[in-house]
Design a protein around this motif. Structure first.
Motif, PDB file in Angstrom:
ATOM      1  N   PHE A 325       0.845  -1.206   0.000  1.00 36.07           N
ATOM      2  CA  PHE A 325       0.000   0.000   0.000  1.00 36.07           C
ATOM      3  C   PHE A 325       0.873   1.245   0.000  1.00 36.07           C
ATOM      4  CE2 PHE A 325      -4.337   1.638   1.057  1.00 36.07           C
ATOM      5  CZ  PHE A 325      -4.004   2.975   1.215  1.00 36.07           C
ATOM      6  N   ASN A 328       2.671   1.843  -3.332  1.00 36.32           N
ATOM      7  CA  ASN A 328       1.704   2.407  -4.279  1.00 36.32           C
ATOM      8  C   ASN A 328       1.522   3.907  -4.012  1.00 36.32           C
ATOM      9  OD1 ASN A 328      -1.582   2.979  -4.137  1.00 36.32           O
ATOM     10  ND2 ASN A 328      -1.020   1.993  -6.068  1.00 36.32           N
ATOM     11  N   ASN A 329       1.436   4.266  -2.742  1.00 33.36           N
ATOM     12  CA  ASN A 329       1.314   5.666  -2.336  1.00 33.36           C
ATOM     13  C   ASN A 329       2.561   6.453  -2.739  1.00 33.36           C
ATOM     14  OD1 ASN A 329       0.185   7.138   0.864  1.00 33.36           O
ATOM     15  ND2 ASN A 329       0.707   8.112  -1.064  1.00 33.36           N
ATOM     16  N   LYS A 332       2.573   7.351  -6.457  1.00 33.11           N
ATOM     17  CA  LYS A 332       1.704   8.467  -6.871  1.00 33.11           C
ATOM     18  C   LYS A 332       2.294   9.820  -6.459  1.00 33.11           C
ATOM     19  CE  LYS A 332      -2.256   5.495  -6.378  1.00 33.11           C
ATOM     20  NZ  LYS A 332      -3.344   5.063  -5.478  1.00 33.11           N
ATOM     21  N   TRP A 352       0.079  11.048   2.494  1.00 33.18           N
ATOM     22  CA  TRP A 352       0.650   9.745   2.849  1.00 33.18           C
ATOM     23  C   TRP A 352      -0.316   8.943   3.699  1.00 33.18           C
ATOM     24  CZ3 TRP A 352       4.422   9.172  -0.195  1.00 33.18           C
ATOM     25  CH2 TRP A 352       5.401  10.145  -0.396  1.00 33.18           C
TER      26      TRP A 352
ATOM     27  N   ARG B  32      -6.186  10.182  -4.767  1.00 34.34           N
ATOM     28  CA  ARG B  32      -5.315   9.129  -5.316  1.00 34.34           C
ATOM     29  C   ARG B  32      -5.004   8.068  -4.266  1.00 34.34           C
ATOM     30  NH1 ARG B  32      -1.556  13.321  -7.390  1.00 34.34           N
ATOM     31  NH2 ARG B  32      -3.061  14.183  -8.823  1.00 34.34           N
ATOM     32  N   THR B  33      -4.907   8.513  -3.013  1.00 35.01           N
ATOM     33  CA  THR B  33      -4.650   7.566  -1.930  1.00 35.01           C
ATOM     34  C   THR B  33      -5.825   6.594  -1.771  1.00 35.01           C
ATOM     35  OG1 THR B  33      -3.547   9.423  -0.883  1.00 35.01           O
ATOM     36  CG2 THR B  33      -3.856   7.487   0.456  1.00 35.01           C
ATOM     37  N   ALA B  36      -6.138   2.991  -3.740  1.00 36.71           N
ATOM     38  CA  ALA B  36      -5.534   1.710  -3.358  1.00 36.71           C
ATOM     39  C   ALA B  36      -6.590   0.719  -2.870  1.00 36.71           C
ATOM     40  CB  ALA B  36      -4.464   1.929  -2.284  1.00 36.71           C
ATOM     41  N   TYR B  84      -7.506  13.729   8.083  1.00 34.31           N
ATOM     42  CA  TYR B  84      -7.734  14.817   7.127  1.00 34.31           C
ATOM     43  C   TYR B  84      -8.635  15.894   7.730  1.00 34.31           C
ATOM     44  CZ  TYR B  84      -5.878  11.273   4.034  1.00 34.31           C
ATOM     45  OH  TYR B  84      -5.073  10.326   3.476  1.00 34.31           O
TER      46      TYR B  84
END
Lengths: 423, 102
Positions: A325, A328-329, A332, A352, B32-33, B36, B84
């Motif tokens: 994971f 992949n992060n 990007k 992150w 984008r996170t 996954a 967030y």
């Protein structure tokens, strides 16, 4: 020369050099796993006119995540394989099936094992891990043929599975776990869980022994709770303080010796050895004395070589774990940082996160999830966020997390490689 | 490729700049996170739902409810959304709602 026939192929004294098209920046990405394949795909999403070349020796890539489900008999090995057709055909990534064995950072050239070279404007390395053969006495490449690590998916995974199938009922499976840091912190504990699942069904008189060089490990309380719930006495974990640290391996006798001289004999011996960044990171000169790669936490640009970015398991990114994971992060965030750099724009604020699923039994999953930020130049967990699954949760909560583990694997595979069936 | 170093107001090119707090670029970066687990651009449906093209009001209400621990039985989402700002979650909801449903 792949699908982007417009790329420049320079011939110099018989040497083939792949470069990008004139007036298009060329980014080379080494390694087609969770980090590198993601970076290549998102570079093309963010800036379609960029030339992107992905160098990966395997035409079909098998993931290390979920090999424990294969070892436990819960999953077909082929379901862990992914290829690069979607990246090539839908995203326009040029894929070169070769191994990057050296790099000239100043000259901006990569040297490939088959003799050709890649000229790049920016380089992203996602080489994963290599093993520190011999760092644990007696454990070298030859020893791994008798006592597999199975910490990279492939022949080693099959070897371990075969040994488990051939093991007698009443035998002992021993797993040796390393100190931090290493690839997939919850991996050894998920592995003994699912091997216990296999043995409980097929060879119920057997034992599972985990010898650990640590006293604390990822999702410890949840693993212990799950072992007690599902496997009772079958699984035993011995930590550092109880003489769990293995200092010597005898691969012929399938014996290990601990710090204080206890000898354990295994029927099947699985050694997860000490690790370091993959080869090309060392060749690029971006590693430090730890064997891992220090990076700028905002961009994952190397602290030692400008224009070279390193992502995934090879990096020093604590408290982010070495997980699929996270790789992949990294892919990007680094893709966005590289594009901003090429366009001479300010680096965007990175985002992150990590979510790691572990499966203890078929309907029993657990997770750790975190969000990270850069604070005073260092990575840290966002205060108040993140954490592990609740302890003592009802069975339907565990069942949901096991279901979501499978869904996560399908989704992240789609995000990294796509969903095309094998061609 | 010639790279001209650009002097930012911060005076340090390696220091990230976040001038418009939750603009479209920031929303996409956060989103984008999410990919996954929810697939690229939030458009992959499994036991974990696709997000692309869902109504903004629904996504926003769900994200904020996760963050406030008002979703009984929720697994990882409360732990993640607490990382967030509310405005970031609203911007992410707006972004996914703007995409085409699969």
């Amino acid at each position: 020369m792949g699908l982007l026939g417009a790329g420049t192929l320079l011939a110099a004294g018989g040497l083939r050099v792949y470069a990008g098209r004139p007036s298009h920046a060329h980014v080379a990405v080494v390694g087609g796993g969770f980090g590198g394949a993601t970076a290549a795909k998102y570079l093309k999403i963010l800036k379609p006119d960029l030339d992107v070349t992905l160098i990966e020796p395997n035409r079909r890539y098998y993931t290390c995540p979920f090999t424990n489900l294969y070892l436990g008999g819960l999953r077909d090995f082929e379901s862990l394989g992914h290829d690069y057709r979607e990246l090539q055909e839908d995203y326009g990534v040029r894929v070169v099936p070769d191994f990057a064995e050296d790099v000239d950072v100043d000259g901006r050239r990569l040297k490939l094992a088959e003799g050709s070279e890649i000229a790049w404007d920016r380089l992203i390395l996602s080489p994963g891990i290599d093993f520190r053969w011999g760092a644990l006495e007696g454990y070298d490449e030859a020893a791994a043929e008798k006592a597999p690590h199975a910490w990279k998916a492939g022949p080693q995974t099959h070897l371990l599975r075969r040994q488990l199938e051939e093991m007698e009922d009443g035998g002992t499976f021993v797993l040796v776990a390393p100190e931090n840091p290493f690839r997939c912190p919850p991996g050894p504990y998920e592995r003994v869980s699912l091997i216990a699942h296999y043995l409980k069904r097929n060879k119920p008189r057997s034992k599972v022994l985990l010898l650990d060089s640590k006293d604390n490990f990822s999702k410890q309380g949840l693993f212990m709770e799950g072992w007690e719930e599902h496997y009772g006495e079958m699984v035993e974990w011995v930590g550092l303080s109880n003489d769990g640290r293995v200092i010597r391996v005898d691969p012929d006798r399938l014996e290990v010796e601990t710090e204080f001289g206890t000898i354990h004999r295994a029927s099947v011996l699985n050694v997860v050895p000490p690790q370091k960044a993959g080869l090309i990171a060392h060749r690029a000169g971006v590693t430090d004395e730890s064997g891992w790669v220090p990076v700028d936490p905002n961009t994952f640009q190397s602290r030692k070589a400008p224009g070279v970015y390193v992502i995934g398991d090879a990096t020093e990114a604590a408290p982010m774990p070495k997980s699929g994971f996270v790789a992949n992060n990294h892919g990007k965030v680094t893709a966005a940082a590289v594009v901003a750099d090429l366009e001479e724009r300010a680096v965007p604020k990175p985002t992150w996160a990590n979510t790691c699923y572990s499966v203890i039994a078929p309907e029993w999953g657990i997770t750790v999830a975190n969000v990270y930020e850069v604070h005073d130049g260092e990575l840290r967990e966002v205060p108040g966020s993140g954490g592990v699954s609740p302890s003592g949760a009802p069975a339907d909560f565990r069942r949901n997390e096991a279901r979501y583990a499978e869904a996560w694997y399908a989704a992240i595979s789609q995000d990294v490689w796509g969903t095309r069936p094998p061609g | 490729m010639v790279v001209v170093p650009v002097l930012l107001w911060s005076g340090d090119a390696s220091e990230p700049v976040d001038e418009n707090a939750v603009g479209a670029e920031r929303a996409e970066a956060v989103a984008r996170t999410c990919a996954a687990c929810h697939g690229t651009k939030g458009g992959f449906e499994t036991d974990i739902p696709s997000l692309a093209g869902k109504p903004e009001a629904v996504l926003e209400a769900q994200l904020l409810a996760f963050k406030r621990d008002e979703m009984p039985g929720a697994t990882v989402m409360p732990r993640l959304t607490r990382g967030y700002e509310d405005d970031e979650l609203r911007a992410v909801a707006r972004y996914f709602a703007s995409l085409e449903a699969n």
